[in-house]
Enzyme design. Sequence first.
Site, PDB file in Angstrom:
ATOM      1  N   ASP A  12      -1.869  19.489  39.912  1.00  8.78           N
ATOM      2  CA  ASP A  12      -3.179  19.130  40.470  1.00  8.78           C
ATOM      3  C   ASP A  12      -4.093  18.466  39.438  1.00  8.78           C
ATOM      4  O   ASP A  12      -5.311  18.570  39.525  1.00  8.78           O
ATOM      5  CB  ASP A  12      -3.891  20.367  41.047  1.00  8.78           C
ATOM      6  CG  ASP A  12      -3.013  21.171  41.984  1.00  8.78           C
ATOM      7  OD1 ASP A  12      -2.489  20.573  42.941  1.00  8.78           O
ATOM      8  OD2 ASP A  12      -2.846  22.383  41.768  1.00  8.78           O
ATOM      9  N   HIS A  40      -0.177  14.290  46.097  1.00  8.39           N
ATOM     10  CA  HIS A  40      -0.934  13.370  45.263  1.00  8.39           C
ATOM     11  C   HIS A  40      -2.012  12.713  46.124  1.00  8.39           C
ATOM     12  O   HIS A  40      -1.704  12.005  47.077  1.00  8.39           O
ATOM     13  CB  HIS A  40      -0.013  12.324  44.638  1.00  8.39           C
ATOM     14  CG  HIS A  40       0.899  12.899  43.602  1.00  8.39           C
ATOM     15  ND1 HIS A  40       1.802  12.145  42.886  1.00  8.39           N
ATOM     16  CD2 HIS A  40       1.032  14.162  43.142  1.00  8.39           C
ATOM     17  CE1 HIS A  40       2.459  12.931  42.043  1.00  8.39           C
ATOM     18  NE2 HIS A  40       2.000  14.154  42.196  1.00  8.39           N
TER      19      HIS A  40
END
EC number: 6.3.4.4
Length: 435
Positions: A12, A40
């Site tokens: 992340d 993503h």
Amino acid sequence: MNIVILGTQWGDEGKGKIVDMLTEDVAAVVRFQGGHNAGHTLIIDGEKTILRLIPSGILREGVLCLIGNGVVLSPPALMEEIEELNAKGIPVTERLRISSACNLLLPYHVALDKAREAELGTKAIGTTGRGIGPAYEDKVARRGIRAMDLLHPDQLLEKIKKATAYHNIQLEHYYHQTPLDYQSIYNQLMEFREKIKPMIGDVSALLGNLRRQNKHIIFEGAQGSLLDIDLGTYPYVTSSNTTAGSAATGSGFGPLYFDRVLGITKAYVTRVGAGPFPTELTNEEGKKMAKRGNEFGSVTGRPRRCGWFDVISMRRTIQINSLTGIVLTKLDVLDEFAKIHLCTAYRCDGEVVNEPPFDQSLLESCEPVYEEMPGWQTSTYGLTDYSEMPKEARNYISRLEELLGVPITIISTGPDRKHTIVRQAVFNQVITAKG
């Protein structure tokens, strides 16, 4: 030039945005590990796109997107993602190629993953429940179904029959779950077969041809280095190798052909699920960090744990990946903090150490030793010129470079691709910045 871009923390970190930004100058982007457990997030002109399997280069016209042999591929997840992109007017199938050696993630993998997490209860690893681990188990055990098997339907049916029978023993007799029907699994695969078949090919050969033409290639990692199955905070890790070496083995591209390795790191640290986290903030500062950073998983929606930047773990990440540059993301999240803390050592069993303990079980009890710096308490959101950065923010960046020994080449100041300061060109970047 061939560049590996990967996460340096527990995932992340904002890899998708950086890959998307850099694809202006590349011929291809390659995913080399993981599955649809990775999300993503890209924001371009205010429009959000979340990619789970397809490389982030898909949003750039003319960029070839490759899924390497190191990925475990869920056919329904792939088709759903393709349909979502098509609905936005983004053509996919003409530019997407899947390695024939890529292992498929099938319903029995998902069933096993969920059953195991339920069995562990409060001691669960915290997987996404999407079958990633069991799919990699089948790959290593040599009973995996590969993309190339879609080209041979008769052999495929027999392989699925055997694999389903094997997994049903666990599902039914150990986890007390309903056994799965191999014919249903086969029928579902056959529905996807005609759509996926034209995209299957030799990714290693494609990469070799691009290299001989001196084309730029990006190798896009998923998750983060601290989740690596071998080098991460085991057992609280993912089921693939998330570090730079996997870019070679997961794509069929020789390791000596890589020119640079860029590590993406947040200006702070986050983690989803269970596992040690020395700098975790469970107080109001942590809540403030999570709120300002909108720290919720793009795939699962789970809240992320937040903490101050950990220099010790980052140094280890630099070593195992041979990082040549660092991309610092979400700096703007720290804009409202009066004081910024950097973890420069751990206190483990009363002893101050500058390396992570080799015994992972000790990491749970390690306490951070902090260095305090003044915050800047003014907005850095959307800045594109380093000289406009507050002095305190520049000092923070300089201190990080001093402690880590690797240059911070790019700074992300917001979610959009244009919210970026490029201090050192990666390819032939048009975007430039002073400083």
